[in-house]
Design an enzyme around this catalytic site. Structure first.
Site, PDB file in Angstrom:
ATOM      1  N   LYS A   1       0.848  -1.202   0.000  1.00  0.00           N
ATOM      2  CA  LYS A   1       0.000   0.000   0.000  1.00  0.00           C
ATOM      3  C   LYS A   1       0.882   1.251   0.000  1.00  0.00           C
ATOM      4  CE  LYS A   1      -0.502  -0.468   5.038  1.00  0.00           C
ATOM      5  NZ  LYS A   1      -1.390  -0.994   6.098  1.00  0.00           N
TER       6      LYS A   1
ATOM      7  N   TYR B   1      16.580  29.028  10.794  1.00  0.00           N
ATOM      8  CA  TYR B   1      15.342  29.671  11.249  1.00  0.00           C
ATOM      9  C   TYR B   1      15.242  29.668  12.767  1.00  0.00           C
ATOM     10  CZ  TYR B   1      13.189  29.870   6.612  1.00  0.00           C
ATOM     11  OH  TYR B   1      12.878  30.159   5.315  1.00  0.00           O
TER      12      TYR B   1
HETATM   13  C1  LIG Z   1      -0.740  -1.977   6.788  1.00  0.00           C
HETATM   14  C2  LIG Z   1      -1.369  -3.299   7.096  1.00  0.00           C
HETATM   15  C3  LIG Z   1      -0.585  -4.461   7.148  1.00  0.00           C
HETATM   16  C4  LIG Z   1       0.930  -4.416   7.093  1.00  0.00           C
HETATM   17  O1  LIG Z   1       1.393  -3.899   8.336  1.00  0.00           O
HETATM   18  P1  LIG Z   1       2.945  -3.798   8.671  1.00  0.00           P
HETATM   19  O2  LIG Z   1       2.965  -3.432  10.113  1.00  0.00           O
HETATM   20  O3  LIG Z   1       3.493  -2.730   7.794  1.00  0.00           O
HETATM   21  O4  LIG Z   1       3.554  -5.115   8.399  1.00  0.00           O
HETATM   22  C5  LIG Z   1      -1.216  -5.679   7.289  1.00  0.00           C
HETATM   23  N1  LIG Z   1      -2.570  -5.749   7.416  1.00  0.00           N
HETATM   24  C6  LIG Z   1      -3.355  -4.648   7.417  1.00  0.00           C
HETATM   25  C7  LIG Z   1      -4.825  -4.805   7.570  1.00  0.00           C
HETATM   26  C8  LIG Z   1      -2.779  -3.385   7.266  1.00  0.00           C
HETATM   27  O5  LIG Z   1      -3.556  -2.291   7.294  1.00  0.00           O
END
Ligand SMILES: *Cc1c(COP(=O)(O)O)cnc(C)c1O
Length: 374
Positions: free
Chosen positions: A46, A265
Site C-alpha cells: 500500500k 530559522y
Molecule cells: C498496513 C497493514 C498491514 C501491514 O502492516 P505492517 O505493520 O506494515 O507489516 C497488514 N494488514 C493490514 C490490515 C494493514 O492495514
C-alpha cells in the site's frame, strides 16, 4: 567506482536520491516467509510500496514466489494490476458503492469490512453465477475496520457466508509491536473463535510485528509490510531485517564562521567561531521531518556530521568542522539515511516511526531501484 559516482550515474541533476535495494526486499520477504512457513506469506505494498515503488517491489516479489499483494486504495490496486497480470491483489479499503465493476474488471479482491459490503459482493456473485474471490475482515478488538463480533456472528448464521470460498479471513492486531501486551492474546483468541464460523477461509492475523509474536499468530497467511522495507519489526536492538533504503542529498555550500553565529530559522542554534557549516539539498519538503532538527548525524565520506539548527523546507545545515576543506566540494553526496543512520534512528530522532519516514519521502526525491532480477 566510488559510491558517489554510482549515485551520479543516471541522475546528474538530482539533488536527492532514494536508493531502494530490491534484493534486500526479496531477502526480507524470504526471511519472513521461512519464519511463517507453512503459512503463506503475502506482501503489503500500500501507499506505493511504503513510498518505495509498489510496481518494482511487487514485480521482484512475484518473481520470488509471492502470490498475494495488499494495497489500501482501489486506485492503487488498478495501477498494480496494469503492471502485473498474475498475482492476487487485495484492496484493504473494501468495497464502496458503485465500485464492484472496477473490482471485477481489474480482477481485484475487496477486503469486505462490513455487512453491507458483504451483501453487495454476494449480490454481484449471484448476478455472475460465480463466487468472485474476496477477503473477509473481522474486528477482533482494534475498532478500526472489519465486522464487529456481533456482525460476524449474525453473518455466520446465514447460509452463503460460511460456505463462501474466502481467499482469506483476516483481522489486525493493535499492539503487535509490544510483545507482552495482553491485547495480543485477547485479539488472537477472539479472532480464532470468530473465524471458526468461516471454515473455508485461510486465517490471517499477523502483519510484520505479529510474525515475531510466536507460532500461534502465523495461522494460514501472514501479511508483512514494513519489515519488508527494513523497518525493525521487533523491540530488539538488533534488527532481524536487512536495510533496504539509502537516502542521499548534495552538499550545496560550506563555510567557516569567523565569529559566533546563529544557524537557521529561529536562530535556535549558535555555533562558536571556527565552526564549519555545510548546507545540503534536503528539507522537510523532501520528507526529512522538521522534528529531527538539531538531532542526529549525517555522513559525508567517513565523517559523521551533526545536524545543526532547524530543518528548512529545502535545506539542512550540518556541523562539518571535522571535515578538511578539500573534502567539502559542492555537489558531493551526503548520506542522510544508510549505514550511518538507520530508518529507525531517524524515526526516533523525529518522534515518529519508520513507517511515517518511508511514506513521507516526497515524490520529488528521485527513486533509484537496484537489483530485483531474481
Ligand atoms: C498496513 C497493514 C498491514 C501491514 O502492516 P505492517 O505493520 O506494515 O507489516 C497488514 N494488514 C493490514 C490490515 C494493514 O492495514
Amino acid at each position: 567506482m566510488t559510491a558517489d559516482d554510482s549515485l551520479d550515474h543516471g541522475s546528474p541533476m538530482a539533488p536527492c536520491v532514494l536508493s531502494v535495494d530490491l534484493d534486500a526486499i526479496v531477502a526480507n520477504w524470504r526471511t519472513l516467509a521461512a519464519r511463517a512457513a507453512p503459512a503463506e506469506c503475502a506482501a503489503v505494498v500500500k501507499a506505493d510500496g511504503y513510498g518505495l515503488g509498489a510496481v518494482p517491489v511487487a514485480r521482484a516479489l512475484t518473481r520470488a514466489g509471492c502470490r498475494l499483494f495488499f494495497v489500501a486504495r482501489l486506485e492503487e490496486g488498478i495501477a498494480l494490476r496494469q503492471a502485473l497480470p498474475a498475482p492476487d491483489i487485495a484492496v484493504l479499503d473494501g468495497l464502496l458503492p458503485r465500485q464492484s465493476g472496477a473490482f471485477i474488471g481489474y480482477r481485484l479482491l475487496p477486503v469486505l469490512n462490513d455487512p453491507g459490503q458483504v451483501a453487495g459482493w454476494f449480490d454481484r456473485c449471484a448476478g455472475s453465477g460465480v463466487a468472485l474471490p474476496a477477503i473477509l475482515q473481522l474486528d477482533s478488538g482494534m475498532t478500526r475496520a472489519g465486522l464487529t463480533p456481533a456482525q460476524a456472528l449474525s453473518l455466520a448464521d446465514t447460509r452463503a457466508a460460511p460456505a463462501f470460498p474466502w481467499r482469506a479471513v483476516i483481522s489486525h492486531l493493535a499492539c503487535a509491536d509490544t510483545p507482552d501486551h495482553p491485547r495480543n492474546e485477547a485479539q488472537r483468541a477472539a479472532f480464532v473463535a470468530l473465524a471458526a464460523a468461516f471454515p473455508q477461509g485461510p486465517r490471517s492475523l499477523a502483519a510484520s510485528s505479529g510474525i515475531f509474536l510466536g507460532n500461534g499468530y502465523m495461522m494460514d497467511l501472514v501479511r508483512p509490510g514494513a519489515a519488508l522495507y527494513g523497518v525493525n519489526p521487533t523491540r530488539a536492538a538488533v534488527n532481524p531485517m536487512q536495510p533496504v533504503v539509502r537516502l542521499h542529498a548534495r552538499l550545496l555550500q560550506a563555510r567557516c564562521v569567523d565569529s559566533a553565529q546563529a544557524v537557521g530559522y529561529g536562530a535556535t542554534a549558535t555555533v562558536p567561531p571556527g565552526t564549519k557549516i555545510a548546507t545540503i539539498s534536503i528539507g522537510y519538503a523532501d520528507g526529512l521531518p522538521r522534528a529531527s532538527g538539531g538531532r542526529g548525524t549525517m555522513r559525508l565520506g567517513n565523517w559523521n556530521l551533526p545536524v545543526i539548527g532547524r530543518i528548512s523546507m529545502d535545506l539542512t545545515t550540518l556541523d562539518a568542522s571535522a571535515v578538511p576543506d578539500a573534502d567539502l566540494q559542492p555537489g558531493r553526496w551526503v548520506e542522510v539515511l544508510g549505514a550511518g543512520r538507520s530508518l529507525d534512528d531517524l524515526a526516533a530522532d523525529s518522534d515518529t516511526i519508520g513507517y511515517e519516514i518511508l511514506t513521507g519521502i516526497a515524490p520529488r526525491v528521485q527513486r533509484r531501484h537496484l537489483g530485483g532480477e531474481v
